[in-house]
Design a protein around this motif. Structure first.
Motif, mmCIF file in Angstrom:
data_model
loop_
_atom_site.group_PDB
_atom_site.id
_atom_site.type_symbol
_atom_site.label_atom_id
_atom_site.label_comp_id
_atom_site.label_asym_id
_atom_site.label_seq_id
_atom_site.Cartn_x
_atom_site.Cartn_y
_atom_site.Cartn_z
ATOM 1 N N PRO A 94 -7.889 -3.519 5.130
ATOM 2 C CA PRO A 94 -8.126 -2.862 3.839
ATOM 3 C C PRO A 94 -6.896 -2.956 2.940
ATOM 4 O O PRO A 94 -5.752 -2.916 3.408
ATOM 5 C CB PRO A 94 -8.423 -1.410 4.233
ATOM 6 C CG PRO A 94 -8.888 -1.488 5.654
ATOM 7 C CD PRO A 94 -8.115 -2.616 6.265
ATOM 8 N N LYS A 95 -7.136 -3.068 1.651
ATOM 9 C CA LYS A 95 -6.033 -3.158 0.699
ATOM 10 C C LYS A 95 -5.187 -1.883 0.683
ATOM 11 O O LYS A 95 -4.021 -1.917 0.272
ATOM 12 C CB LYS A 95 -6.591 -3.433 -0.695
ATOM 13 C CG LYS A 95 -7.051 -4.868 -0.904
ATOM 14 C CD LYS A 95 -5.862 -5.813 -0.994
ATOM 15 C CE LYS A 95 -6.315 -7.222 -1.363
ATOM 16 N NZ LYS A 95 -5.190 -8.138 -1.595
ATOM 17 N N LEU A 96 -5.764 -0.763 1.108
ATOM 18 C CA LEU A 96 -4.981 0.471 1.183
ATOM 19 C C LEU A 96 -3.811 0.298 2.147
ATOM 20 O O LEU A 96 -2.676 0.700 1.851
ATOM 21 C CB LEU A 96 -5.876 1.636 1.624
ATOM 22 C CG LEU A 96 -5.194 3.000 1.784
ATOM 23 C CD1 LEU A 96 -4.703 3.500 0.435
ATOM 24 C CD2 LEU A 96 -6.162 4.006 2.393
ATOM 25 N N ILE A 97 -4.072 -0.307 3.302
ATOM 26 C CA ILE A 97 -3.009 -0.543 4.287
ATOM 27 C C ILE A 97 -1.993 -1.531 3.727
ATOM 28 O O ILE A 97 -0.771 -1.349 3.873
ATOM 29 C CB ILE A 97 -3.613 -1.054 5.604
ATOM 30 C CG1 ILE A 97 -4.502 0.027 6.229
ATOM 31 C CG2 ILE A 97 -2.522 -1.496 6.573
ATOM 32 C CD1 ILE A 97 -5.200 -0.414 7.497
ATOM 33 N N SER A 98 -2.464 -2.574 3.070
ATOM 34 C CA SER A 98 -1.546 -3.552 2.483
ATOM 35 C C SER A 98 -0.663 -2.914 1.422
ATOM 36 O O SER A 98 0.541 -3.200 1.343
ATOM 37 C CB SER A 98 -2.343 -4.709 1.868
ATOM 38 O OG SER A 98 -3.121 -5.370 2.843
ATOM 39 N N ALA A 99 -1.252 -2.046 0.600
ATOM 40 C CA ALA A 99 -0.482 -1.392 -0.459
ATOM 41 C C ALA A 99 0.599 -0.487 0.132
ATOM 42 O O ALA A 99 1.746 -0.487 -0.339
ATOM 43 C CB ALA A 99 -1.411 -0.586 -1.364
ATOM 44 N N PHE A 100 0.252 0.266 1.167
ATOM 45 C CA PHE A 100 1.242 1.149 1.787
ATOM 46 C C PHE A 100 2.329 0.352 2.503
ATOM 47 O O PHE A 100 3.495 0.776 2.540
ATOM 48 C CB PHE A 100 0.557 2.097 2.765
ATOM 49 C CG PHE A 100 -0.132 3.259 2.109
ATOM 50 C CD1 PHE A 100 0.259 3.697 0.864
ATOM 51 C CD2 PHE A 100 -1.177 3.912 2.741
ATOM 52 C CE1 PHE A 100 -0.373 4.774 0.244
ATOM 53 C CE2 PHE A 100 -1.820 4.987 2.137
ATOM 54 C CZ PHE A 100 -1.416 5.410 0.875
ATOM 55 N N SER A 118 -10.366 -4.717 -2.185
ATOM 56 C CA SER A 118 -9.772 -4.828 -3.518
ATOM 57 C C SER A 118 -8.901 -3.598 -3.770
ATOM 58 O O SER A 118 -9.256 -2.484 -3.376
ATOM 59 C CB SER A 118 -10.858 -4.921 -4.595
ATOM 60 O OG SER A 118 -10.316 -4.760 -5.891
ATOM 61 N N ARG A 119 -7.789 -3.801 -4.430
ATOM 62 C CA ARG A 119 -6.899 -2.682 -4.736
ATOM 63 C C ARG A 119 -7.516 -1.710 -5.743
ATOM 64 O O ARG A 119 -7.139 -0.539 -5.783
ATOM 65 C CB ARG A 119 -5.585 -3.197 -5.344
ATOM 66 C CG ARG A 119 -4.523 -3.618 -4.341
ATOM 67 C CD ARG A 119 -3.326 -4.177 -5.061
ATOM 68 N NE ARG A 119 -2.186 -4.322 -4.158
ATOM 69 C CZ ARG A 119 -1.132 -3.525 -4.123
ATOM 70 N NH1 ARG A 119 -1.067 -2.502 -4.958
ATOM 71 N NH2 ARG A 119 -0.150 -3.728 -3.281
ATOM 72 N N PHE A 120 -8.439 -2.186 -6.561
ATOM 73 C CA PHE A 120 -8.835 -1.432 -7.753
ATOM 74 C C PHE A 120 -10.302 -1.003 -7.749
ATOM 75 O O PHE A 120 -10.754 -0.380 -8.701
ATOM 76 C CB PHE A 120 -8.553 -2.274 -9.004
ATOM 77 C CG PHE A 120 -7.166 -2.843 -9.040
ATOM 78 C CD1 PHE A 120 -6.098 -2.071 -9.429
ATOM 79 C CD2 PHE A 120 -6.936 -4.161 -8.654
ATOM 80 C CE1 PHE A 120 -4.813 -2.589 -9.455
ATOM 81 C CE2 PHE A 120 -5.659 -4.690 -8.675
ATOM 82 C CZ PHE A 120 -4.583 -3.898 -9.070
ATOM 83 N N GLN A 121 -11.032 -1.310 -6.694
ATOM 84 C CA GLN A 121 -12.464 -1.052 -6.676
ATOM 85 C C GLN A 121 -12.774 0.439 -6.750
ATOM 86 O O GLN A 121 -12.220 1.245 -6.008
ATOM 87 C CB GLN A 121 -13.075 -1.628 -5.395
ATOM 88 C CG GLN A 121 -14.591 -1.606 -5.348
ATOM 89 C CD GLN A 121 -15.211 -2.691 -6.195
ATOM 90 O OE1 GLN A 121 -15.323 -2.528 -7.409
ATOM 91 N NE2 GLN A 121 -15.602 -3.787 -5.570
ATOM 92 N N ILE A 122 -13.680 0.802 -7.662
ATOM 93 C CA ILE A 122 -14.209 2.164 -7.778
ATOM 94 C C ILE A 122 -15.697 2.097 -7.469
ATOM 95 O O ILE A 122 -16.433 1.308 -8.078
ATOM 96 C CB ILE A 122 -13.995 2.751 -9.188
ATOM 97 C CG1 ILE A 122 -12.505 2.779 -9.539
ATOM 98 C CG2 ILE A 122 -14.587 4.160 -9.266
ATOM 99 C CD1 ILE A 122 -11.667 3.712 -8.702
ATOM 100 N N GLY A 123 -16.146 2.901 -6.518
ATOM 101 C CA GLY A 123 -17.532 2.839 -6.095
ATOM 102 C C GLY A 123 -18.299 4.111 -6.401
ATOM 103 O O GLY A 123 -17.730 5.156 -6.711
ATOM 104 N N GLY A 124 -19.601 3.993 -6.279
ATOM 105 C CA GLY A 124 -20.487 5.125 -6.515
ATOM 106 C C GLY A 124 -21.879 4.620 -6.845
ATOM 107 O O GLY A 124 -22.183 3.434 -6.682
#
Length: 570
Positions: free
Chosen positions: A21-27, A85-91
């Motif tokens: 996940p991009k969350l792990i990459s960002a951190f 994706s770093r920027f994806q917003i879902g719903g």
């Protein structure tokens, strides 16, 4: 030279980095207080946009408004946490309105939950099977056709609330729905029309004069205040749905039988397909806005996990939302934390402030959905495709018409089959033409091309050889060109003598590629373009006359043209 042969790069069978996940990459790259502040501002901005939209989409889907908020909170959090994706917003999104409405009407809300869970499993399997690369290859006329058809259905479903018609029920099918509304035309409410028109005016005015302000939320708040203070006889969320239960419930698996699974399988496949396509389109839009690259297979896994979570907790199907993702980027979001903050804020509103939702007039939510329908229909894209060759026009019109009049699943199947048949016909034509003696001045006929051809180029010039048809299946590999060049050159030559045919999707990707480099002050020169691709480019407004593009009859002529560019100061 760098050949572009239309084949997607193959990942190693043991390369699991694409599932990080991009969350792990960002951190892993470092996360500081400044980044948290930027993510926080973006998360608040997106939450403000998502609140009225989630309720409106839920109501349009035949569900109660709290289901939309629950989906935005639960699925939105999971999508951001696991996204590729770093920027994806879902719903919840407009793409699901038609299928969700039909499933609820035929199988009840419990059937929808099971279909959502099934779609979640399919998406996880598709991601693990590395199908993310291939879902992106759906032809553009098919995508534009079914999104345009969905937009028509969404807009027509809001006529009842826009006019305040008194109706006990609205048929699901398009033509019977309009017949029922026409029969009830005498019951229209001037107050509802005024509220809808006022809300629409506020949204459009703010988009023009203050686009950064949350126009949807402002319109809903103003409409609620006016209706409340003026005691207008307008239907609200409270009057239609009564007491709403806001909050989380314990996870629950609907009753599963073989007959239910078989009955819901087509809807589950449709939900999975729409979630996959829209989320990857949204991620590609984010890539274009930021210059980054998403992990398509991890994106599918994230969508699957989000739909599993939403289905277990009583929510609706969810996917990445293009408009909310773009809002996140424009608001300064840097990592997936922005999407997680957005979801947490929606959840906080659902727990604390949701009782205020009962005062919201349905006419104002209908106005929001009309704007959403217009935006998702992308009229400029439909107009452009209607100028494309006859085959693309047939696919577009057939897919749109079948979506509106028959069924979304049928429309997608017919659209893809038609596009494939047209493609095979064009390849047969191209092969026939290639049987003759075709000697193009742009080709080297005296032997293999020299390996050091770059050495004879003027300084600051890059050259690329495109080979094979530039059609919807090969168009995605064009993005590889952006990764090859370390820094913007002064000129780029695209050698196209070996491109026998271009379709509308390929022409659109070519247009995006050229516009991208033009923004950086780079000249793009097309050399050796054959007659058939030149006709298609001309139909799409990209020909030598009036298209604003640079064409060279041969590679040598292109080098001369680019040499002039290389000597010009930046």
């Amino acid at each position: 030279m760098t050949p572009i042969d239309g084949r997607a790069p193959r990942a190693s069978a043991y390369d699991w980095r694409q599932f990080t996940p991009k969350l792990i990459s960002a951190f892993s790259l470092g996360y500081d207080l400044k980044t948290l502040r930027q993510d926080g501002v973006a998360g608040v901005t997106v939450a403000i946009v998502a609140l009225p939209l989630a309720m409106a989409l839920a109501i349009a889907s035949g569900a109660s408004p709290e289901k939309g908020l629950l989906t935005a909170a639960v699925a939105g959090f999971l999508i951001s946490a696991f996204s590729g994706s770093r920027f994806q917003i879902g719903g919840p999104t407009g793409a699901f309105v038609v299928v969700v409405y039909n499933v609820i009407a035929k199988q009840g809300f419990d059937g929808l939950l099971l279909a959502t869970l099934m779609a979640g499993v399919l998406l996880v399997i598709a991601g693990l099977a590395r199908l993310g690369t291939w879902i992106k290859y759906i032809p553009e006329p098919v995508v534009a056709g079914f999104t345009g058809g969905i937009a028509v259905i969404i807009a027509s479903s809001q006529v009842r609330d826009l006019l305040g018609l008194s109706m006990h029920g609205v048929p699901a099918d398009f033509i019977p729905k309009w017949a029922a509304m026409w029969a009830a035309r005498a019951s229209f409410s001037p107050h509802a029309v005024a509220v809808a028109a006022g809300s629409l005016a506020v949204i459009l005015l703010l988009r023009r004069v203050a686009p950064r302000l949350p126009g949807f939320l402002i319109a809903v708040v103003l409409a609620s205040v006016v209706v409340g203070l003026g005691h207008f006889p307008v239907e609200t969320i409270g009057t239609r749905f009564g007491h709403l239960s806001f909050g989380l419930t314990a996870p629950r698996v609907p009753a599963i039988t073989f007959d239910r699974l078989r009955a819901l399988a087509p809807s589950a496949f449709t939900i999975a397909f729409l979630a996959g396509v829209e989320s990857l389109l949204s991620a590609m839009v984010a890539d274009g806005m930021t210059g980054r690259r998403h992990r398509s297979n991890m994106e599918l896994v994230a969508q699957g996990l989000a739909n599993l979570g939403s289905g277990l907790l009583g929510g609706l199907p969810a996917t990445g939302a293009v408009a909310r993702t773009a809002t996140n980027i424009r608001a300064g979001g840097r990592t997936p934390v922005a999407g997680m903050i957005h979801a947490a804020l929606v959840m906080a509103f659902m727990m604390v402030g949701a009782p205020l939702a009962r005062f919201v007039p349905l006419a104002s939510l209908a106005a929001i959905l009309v704007v959403v329908a217009w935006s998702m229909s992308e009229p400029h894209k439909i107009v452009r495709l209607l100028r494309s060759p006859m085959g693309e026009r047939v696919v577009l019109i057939a897919t749109l018409s079948l979506t509106v009049l028959i069924d979304l699943t049928v429309a997608i199947g017919v659209g893809v089959v038609l596009a494939s048949m047209i493609f095979m016909h064009r390849m047969a034509q191209a092969s026939t033409l290639a049987q003759g003696s075709v000697v193009d001045e742009d080709e080297d006929t005296g032997g293999p091309e020299p390996a050091d051809q770059r050495d004879i180029l003027p300084a600051g010039v890059e050259v690329f050889q495109l080979r094979g048809p530039l059609f919807y299946g090969a168009a995605a590999s064009f993005a590889q060109l952006l990764d090859v060049i370390d820094r913007p050159p002064r000129a780029i030559i695209l050698r196209m003598s070996r491109v026998p045919v271009i379709d509308a999707t390929g022409a659109g990707v070519l247009r995006d590629f050229i516009q991208r480099w033009r923004r950086d002050g780079v000249r793009v020169i097309l050399s050796g373009v054959r007659e058939a691709p030149l006709v298609t480019l001309g139909q799409m407004g990209m020909g030598p006359q009036g298209g604003g593009l640079e064409f060279a009859g041969s590679y040598r002529e292109a080098v001369v043209m680019a040499g002039g560019a290389a000597r010009e100061p930046l």
